[in-house]
Design an enzyme around this catalytic site. Structure first.
Site, mmCIF file in Angstrom:
data_model
loop_
_atom_site.group_PDB
_atom_site.id
_atom_site.type_symbol
_atom_site.label_atom_id
_atom_site.label_comp_id
_atom_site.label_asym_id
_atom_site.label_seq_id
_atom_site.Cartn_x
_atom_site.Cartn_y
_atom_site.Cartn_z
ATOM 1 N N GLU A 100 0.888 -1.172 0.000
ATOM 2 C CA GLU A 100 0.000 0.000 0.000
ATOM 3 C C GLU A 100 0.914 1.206 0.000
ATOM 4 O O GLU A 100 1.562 1.506 0.994
ATOM 5 C CB GLU A 100 -0.920 -0.025 1.229
ATOM 6 C CG GLU A 100 -2.133 0.887 1.070
ATOM 7 C CD GLU A 100 -1.894 2.297 1.564
ATOM 8 O OE1 GLU A 100 -1.301 3.086 0.780
ATOM 9 O OE2 GLU A 100 -2.271 2.607 2.687
ATOM 10 N N CYS B 90 -2.904 8.755 3.243
ATOM 11 C CA CYS B 90 -2.846 8.401 1.829
ATOM 12 C C CYS B 90 -4.197 8.515 1.136
ATOM 13 O O CYS B 90 -4.265 8.496 -0.090
ATOM 14 C CB CYS B 90 -2.275 7.000 1.654
ATOM 15 S SG CYS B 90 -3.031 5.765 2.716
#
Length: 474
Positions: A246, A280
């Protein structure tokens, strides 16, 4: 503050070089922690590998009971964890305690239940006289690398599914914000068998590389930057390890003319600047249709200007500092480059806060163009840009014109348009008329350079298993 490593069920001091750990709200050193030595990294992996022989064969019920105990202990020590996260990461204490701790506890409880729902397929006879079945088995030793922005949360996202599936874990938290992971190690050691959970401390070159490259490690899970992901994928390629990545995002926030502007303003004020924008999935790249562009910029600018930066232990603080001096300089440089274009206007913010600590003012930039760096590159700070667009086709193309593919949102009252646009967006998650909301039951993960693999949900659990075929002749 607990500063020892957890190796094979024992808390031990690191044998490597000492590294300072800072309080980003003041810039002061909280303490110095010794890194794990190469020998300690090897010992942690070998302890996990030895523990896997038994832990990997435990029943889901046993694993679930351990995860539930860990969830209870985290909940009981919620104030302690929140205070550590606040001091080490600079987060408002009330946010860490009220928002993050309950979510972390829920992740462990969800995967405790999910462990008992993971099944292989009991299939049938595809060849006369033979019965086939599909198993989902654990892989073995998982090396997990947790980032500095949500250290305890990301540790939970990695530990819970890996342990639920029957793997053993060696966790390396970011050397910038390790304190909650080290506290977790102290509490977990009496719940899980020795070697099932190991927690190390150190930098990427000194600890991360020998950990992820260790021949006994079967899988590496990372939440971090694209550069770190590229390095780990390359570093682990010779041993053909499974990787789970990720790697950040630059979320497009598409606001059509018919959107509820007040809801957009409230949403971006919250979801664009939460954790000082160090997220994010932050709502940081706004595309506003030209009919509402001016109104949105004006109202959002006024709202962002009211965000209060301050001491993390102040109940009225909405934004704390950035995580480190180096990151403060990166954010400041990105905004200065945006200002230098000449066409981007600073609506509010756009500068460092004076005084101690790594504070940057909540910033709104208007007039950004599609090719501008502020639109294309992840800033990872309290900085939101606004770009006007003409029509649906244009904005979908612009939104997808990005190396990232993690999160996105669409704001409109037109249900058909919401479905149509959501179907075309190349992002792991698309919210409609909201942003940022995550639940344990739903998967979180990206595509393109944002990585692959899912956190949370049953999909996340499956990522920590291997599919096997067993055929029995009879």
């Amino acid at each position: 503050m607990q500063h020892k490593l957890l190796i094979n069920g024992e808390l031990v001091s690191g044998e490597g070089e000492k590294q300072p750990v800072y309080n980003p709200a003041t810039g002061d050193v909280l303490l110095e922690i010794a890194e794990a030595s190469a020998e300690q990294v090897d010992a942690a992996v070998r302890a996990a590998d030895a523990a896997f022989a038994e832990w990997g064969q435990t029943t889901p019920k046993v694993r679930a009971e351990c995860l539930l105990k860990l969830a209870d202990v985290i909940e009981e020590n919620g104030q302690v964890f929140a205070e550590l996260e606040s001091r080490n990461c600079g987060k408002p204490l009330h946010s860490a305690f009220n928002d993050e701790i309950p979510a972390i506890v829920d992740v462990f409880r969800f995967f405790a239940g999910a462990a008992r729902c993971l099944n292989g397929l009991a299939v049938g006879e595809y060849l006369e006289g033979h019965t086939s079945m599909i198993r989902r088995d654990p892989l073995g030793v998982v090396a997990s690398i947790a980032p500095w922005n949500y250290l305890l949360m990301m540790a939970a996202w990695k530990l819970a599914p890996a342990l639920a599936a029957g793997n053993c874990v060696v966790l390396k938290p970011s050397e910038i914000t390790p304190l909650t992971a080290l506290k977790l190690a102290e509490l977990a050691k009496d719940i899980f068998p020795a070697g099932v959970i190991n927690v190390l401390f150190g930098r990427g070159k000194t600890v991360g590389d020998p950990l992820t490259g260790h021949p006994k490690v079967r899988m590496v899970s990372l939440t971090g930057s694209i550069a770190t992901g590229e390095h780990i994928i390359s570093h682990t390629a010779p041993s053909i390890k499974r990787t789970h990545m990720e790697l950040g995002g630059k979320a497009p926030v598409i606001v059509f003319d018919d959107a509820n502007i007040e809801a957009v303003v409230e949403g971006v004020r919250t979801f664009g600047y939460y954790n000082a924008g160090q997220d994010c999935t932050a709502a940081c790249r706004i595309y506003a249709q030209k009919g509402i562009y001016d109104t949105l910029v004006e109202k959002l600018g006024a709202a962002v200007a009211t965000l209060k930066s301050g001491a993390p232990d102040d109940e009225s603080t909405e934004l704390g500092p950035l995580s480190s001096l180096a990151h403060l300089e990166r954010v400041s440089k990105a905004v200065e480059e945006a200002k230098a274009t000449g066409h981007i206007k600073v609506i509010t913010g756009g500068e460092k806060r004076k005084g101690n600590g790594y504070y940057y003012a909540p910033t709104l930039l208007a007039g950004a163009l599609q090719d501008d760096a502020i639109v294309q590159k992840e800033v990872f700070g309290p900085v939101v840009s606004v770009t006007p667009f003409d029509n649906e086709e244009q904005v979908v193309n612009w939104a997808n014109d990005s190396q990232y593919g993690l999160a996105s949102s669409v704001w409109t009252k037109d249900v058909g348009r919401a479905h149509r646009v959501s179907a075309r967006l190349q992002y792991g998650c698309t919210w409609v008329n909201t942003h940022f909301i995550l639940v344990s039951e739903m998967p979180h993960g990206g595509q393109k350079l944002s990585g692959y693999g899912k956190d949370m949900s049953l999909y996340g659990l499956e990522d920590y298993t291997v599919v096997r075929h067993v055929m029995v002749k009879h």
